[in-house]
Design an enzyme around this catalytic site. Structure first.
Site, mmCIF file in Angstrom:
data_model
loop_
_atom_site.group_PDB
_atom_site.id
_atom_site.type_symbol
_atom_site.label_atom_id
_atom_site.label_comp_id
_atom_site.label_asym_id
_atom_site.label_seq_id
_atom_site.Cartn_x
_atom_site.Cartn_y
_atom_site.Cartn_z
ATOM 1 N N LYS A 1 64.889 4.267 50.950
ATOM 2 C CA LYS A 1 64.814 4.189 52.413
ATOM 3 C C LYS A 1 65.644 3.007 52.916
ATOM 4 O O LYS A 1 66.442 3.137 53.836
ATOM 5 C CB LYS A 1 63.345 4.001 52.807
ATOM 6 N N LYS B 1 56.696 -3.265 47.816
ATOM 7 C CA LYS B 1 55.487 -2.877 48.548
ATOM 8 C C LYS B 1 54.348 -3.730 48.016
ATOM 9 O O LYS B 1 54.399 -4.195 46.869
ATOM 10 C CB LYS B 1 55.165 -1.395 48.321
ATOM 11 N N GLY C 1 54.205 -5.164 57.786
ATOM 12 C CA GLY C 1 52.933 -4.435 57.898
ATOM 13 C C GLY C 1 53.005 -3.033 57.313
ATOM 14 O O GLY C 1 54.067 -2.551 56.922
ATOM 15 N N ASP C 2 51.871 -2.400 57.232
ATOM 16 C CA ASP C 2 51.745 -0.983 56.859
ATOM 17 C C ASP C 2 50.325 -0.608 57.286
ATOM 18 O O ASP C 2 49.741 -1.276 58.158
ATOM 19 C CB ASP C 2 51.977 -0.783 55.351
ATOM 20 N N THR D 1 59.055 2.432 64.217
ATOM 21 C CA THR D 1 58.919 3.543 63.257
ATOM 22 C C THR D 1 58.721 4.857 64.014
ATOM 23 O O THR D 1 59.378 5.864 63.722
ATOM 24 C CB THR D 1 57.756 3.284 62.286
ATOM 25 N N ASN E 1 49.856 2.826 64.330
ATOM 26 C CA ASN E 1 51.129 2.342 64.877
ATOM 27 C C ASN E 1 52.187 3.447 64.940
ATOM 28 O O ASN E 1 52.805 3.665 65.986
ATOM 29 C CB ASN E 1 51.612 1.170 64.009
ATOM 30 N N SER F 1 62.878 -4.153 61.075
ATOM 31 C CA SER F 1 62.511 -5.387 60.359
ATOM 32 C C SER F 1 63.772 -6.102 59.909
ATOM 33 O O SER F 1 63.861 -7.330 59.954
ATOM 34 C CB SER F 1 61.656 -5.062 59.133
HETATM 35 P P1 NDP Z 1 47.917 2.325 60.810
HETATM 36 O O1 NDP Z 1 46.946 1.598 59.974
HETATM 37 O O2 NDP Z 1 48.356 1.737 62.098
HETATM 38 O O3 NDP Z 1 47.374 3.799 61.104
HETATM 39 C C1 NDP Z 1 47.092 4.699 60.087
HETATM 40 C C2 NDP Z 1 46.517 5.968 60.692
HETATM 41 O O4 NDP Z 1 46.370 6.941 59.670
HETATM 42 C C3 NDP Z 1 45.139 5.753 61.286
HETATM 43 O O5 NDP Z 1 44.945 6.647 62.342
HETATM 44 C C4 NDP Z 1 44.232 6.099 60.104
HETATM 45 O O6 NDP Z 1 42.924 6.505 60.470
HETATM 46 C C5 NDP Z 1 44.976 7.254 59.479
HETATM 47 N N1 NDP Z 1 44.661 7.308 58.040
HETATM 48 C C6 NDP Z 1 44.745 6.313 57.137
HETATM 49 N N2 NDP Z 1 44.337 6.718 55.923
HETATM 50 C C7 NDP Z 1 43.966 8.008 56.080
HETATM 51 C C8 NDP Z 1 43.461 8.977 55.185
HETATM 52 N N3 NDP Z 1 43.250 8.715 53.890
HETATM 53 N N4 NDP Z 1 43.223 10.199 55.703
HETATM 54 C C9 NDP Z 1 43.465 10.475 57.005
HETATM 55 N N5 NDP Z 1 43.946 9.589 57.884
HETATM 56 C C10 NDP Z 1 44.191 8.375 57.429
HETATM 57 O O7 NDP Z 1 49.182 2.604 59.857
HETATM 58 P P2 NDP Z 1 50.653 2.977 60.256
HETATM 59 O O8 NDP Z 1 50.673 3.820 61.468
HETATM 60 O O9 NDP Z 1 51.449 1.728 60.223
HETATM 61 O O10 NDP Z 1 51.115 3.836 58.989
HETATM 62 C C11 NDP Z 1 50.947 5.250 58.907
HETATM 63 C C12 NDP Z 1 51.884 5.798 57.847
HETATM 64 O O11 NDP Z 1 53.250 5.465 58.186
HETATM 65 C C13 NDP Z 1 51.672 5.276 56.438
HETATM 66 O O12 NDP Z 1 51.995 6.283 55.510
HETATM 67 C C14 NDP Z 1 52.715 4.157 56.339
HETATM 68 O O13 NDP Z 1 53.074 3.889 55.003
HETATM 69 C C15 NDP Z 1 53.865 4.798 57.106
HETATM 70 N N6 NDP Z 1 54.864 3.866 57.600
HETATM 71 C C16 NDP Z 1 54.521 2.860 58.464
HETATM 72 C C17 NDP Z 1 55.501 2.025 58.962
HETATM 73 C C18 NDP Z 1 55.215 0.989 59.994
HETATM 74 O O14 NDP Z 1 56.177 0.404 60.531
HETATM 75 N N7 NDP Z 1 53.967 0.741 60.370
HETATM 76 C C19 NDP Z 1 56.908 2.126 58.504
HETATM 77 C C20 NDP Z 1 57.173 3.273 57.663
HETATM 78 C C21 NDP Z 1 56.161 4.070 57.215
HETATM 79 P P3 NDP Z 1 41.686 5.494 60.252
HETATM 80 O O15 NDP Z 1 41.807 4.484 61.364
HETATM 81 O O16 NDP Z 1 40.509 6.370 60.345
HETATM 82 O O17 NDP Z 1 41.863 4.881 58.882
#
Ligand code: NDP
Length: 449
Positions: A116, A128, A167-168, A212, A244, A381
């Site tokens: 990526k 990571k 973050g993640d 993102t 996010n 980033s």
């Molecule tokens: P957040 O913590 O902000 O949000 C995650 C969301 O996904 C929440 O709504 C959460 O629900 C839900 N979730 C988490 N685990 C599960 C699960 N096991 N089953 C169902 N829903 C789940 O994270 P992000 O939005 O930052 O990240 C989301 C995805 O995007 C991840 O795969 C991350 O690796 C990827 N990503 C993020 C980036 C970033 O800049 N933030 C960059 C590139 C990729 P709940 O609150 O109930 O846990």
């Protein structure tokens, strides 16, 4: 079974070394399947052991994270940092705080991050990290004490020219603030470039929070335009997650003329046929840190259902999975196809299982893999690191413009690579190959082996 005997041997060894790391195997196999199309033309990879090195992290760090909860009890979590590849730049990749975090998940994420980051065109290696800590239900003070303990160990392994975490899942602006504060106290030096996703007042970049989700939509818009002469305008969109990535994907898809009708969290999903009101979602998720269910209590005409997978029963033109890995399996993919979707773009990392991707591709849907589609976060980033080095900040519009250019370029480089290896329009293959060729070229040029 891979066609190349060399690649099959590498894959067999990956499994034999770490038989329990299923997510990592899945990520490696997908990449090796793409490399199977080009490896014969590159005997130098086998000669120099490039692919064996590529699938083995440069360094894996695991550490104890003791912290004190509000009742005064000591709790102990496990922290990690996987420094996978520093071929093209300092290690770079997010931190995830979630109870499911383990070595397999972080290795798959670190591995994908190499490709990526390569696709963004910026000089960043792949990494990571994270911990099996669950920020949900913890007080601010507990989260702060956890972050401080986590950084007390991590600080010795990172640095603006060494490794730059971000973050993640479970790590947002609040956690990055606590982590940065502890780093600064321990080191006695203001190295803003050591973390990204920082608050604006201490070296953060405008548009990083949105990047993102926005980037996902910019790439999807370009894919729709170039491959189907179409756009987001007038389309119905379903987005899983409500974190996010999901929130800002919903914001940009709406701005591009689409109607987002469903969002989820790990408990269930909301459906609002009139279009999700994002101001309400932001208030619930970002301010109140409450569950998505609250939306249905507050917005007439919307409904909530238990179970996060159910969201994919809601018909849509464009599906943007933005929650977590492996949430769409073969059966779910068939439902999405049957309901008439035309495109799927991955906002989360590896949200679609390989069988699901096959279902989409065989049914003729456009499919954008995470490595390309969600690279906007790490790309921004990278822009934050540039601004920190210059001790200067760009405006929101400048950063957003650069982000758009990067996402459009990623789409074209990915598409062109798919054409060059006789898989036109297969963006999974395109992203893997375009990302890999650059890293492998650098590994050879630097004589790493
Ligand atoms: P957040 O913590 O902000 O949000 C995650 C969301 O996904 C929440 O709504 C959460 O629900 C839900 N979730 C988490 N685990 C599960 C699960 N096991 N089953 C169902 N829903 C789940 O994270 P992000 O939005 O930052 O990240 C989301 C995805 O995007 C991840 O795969 C991350 O690796 C990827 N990503 C993020 C980036 C970033 O800049 N933030 C960059 C590139 C990729 P709940 O609150 O109930 O846990």
């Amino acid at each position: 079974m891979l066609k190349s005997e060399y690649l099959q041997r590498v894959y067999t060894q990956v499994i034999a070394r770490d038989p329990d790391q299923r997510e990592f195997h899945q990520a490696v196999l997908e990449v090796l399947e793409s490399l199977d199309l080009i490896v014969e033309k590159h005997p130098e990879y086998e000669k120099h052991g490039i692919i064996e090195a590529f699938v083995e992290p440069e360094r894996v760090i695991s550490f104890r994270v003791p912290w004190v909860d509000d009742q005064g009890r000591v709790r102990v979590n496990r922290g990690y940092r996987i420094q996978f590849s520093s071929a093209i730049g300092p290690y770079k990749g997010g931190l995830r705080f979630h109870p499911t975090v383990n070595l397999s998940i972080l290795k798959f994420l670190g591995f994908e991050q190499i490709l990526k980051n390569s696709l963004t065109g910026l000089p960043m290696g792949g990494a990571k990290g994270g911990a099996d800590f669950d920020p949900k239900g913890k007080s601010d003070n507990e989260v702060m004490r956890f972050c401080q303990s986590f950084m007390t160990e991590l600080n010795r392994h990172i640095g603006q020219f060494v490794d730059v975490p971000a973050g993640d899942i479970g790590v947002g602006a609040r956690e990055i603030g606590y982590l940065f504060g502890q780093y600064r106290r321990i080191r006695g030096s203001y190295d803003a470039g050591v973390l990204t996703g920082k608050g604006l007042a201490f070296g953060g970049s405008l548009a990083r929070t949105e990047a993102t989700g926005y980037g996902l939509c910019y790439l999807t818009e370009e894919m729709l335009k170039c491959m189907k002469n179409d756009s987001f305008a007038g389309k119905t969109v379903v987005i899983s997650g409500s974190g996010n990535v999901a929130i800002f994907a919903a914001e940009k898809a709406t701005a591009l003329g689409a109607k987002v009708v469903a969002l989820s969290d790990s408990n269930g999903y909301i459906h609002d046929p009139d279009g999700i009101k994002l101001d309400v979602v932001k208030d619930i998720k970002l301010k109140r840190r409450a569950r998505i269910k609250v939306y249905a209590d507050e917005v007439p005409g919307s409904t909530y259902a238990d179970g996060f997978r159910g969201i994919w029963n809601v018909p849509c033109d464009i599906a943007l999975p933005c929650a977590t890995q492996n949430e769409i399996d073969e059966e779910t993919a068939k439902i999405i196809v049957k309901n008439g979707a035309m495109a799927v773009a991955e906002g989360a990392n590896m949200p679609c299982r390989p069988e699901a991707i096959r279902v989409f591709q065989e049914a003729g849907l456009l499919f954008a893999p995470a490595k390309a589609a969600n690279a906007g976060g790490v790309a921004t980033s990278g822009l934050e690191m540039s601004q920190n080095s210059m001790r200067y900040s760009w405006t929101f519009e400048e950063v957003d413009h650069r982000l758009q250019e990067i996402m459009v370029n990623i789409f074209h480089n990915t598409y062109d690579a798919s054409v060059e290896c006789d898989a036109p329009g297969d963006l999974v293959v395109g992203a893997n190959i375009a990302g890999f060729l650059k890293v492998a070229g650098v590994m050879l040029a630097q004589g790493l082996i």
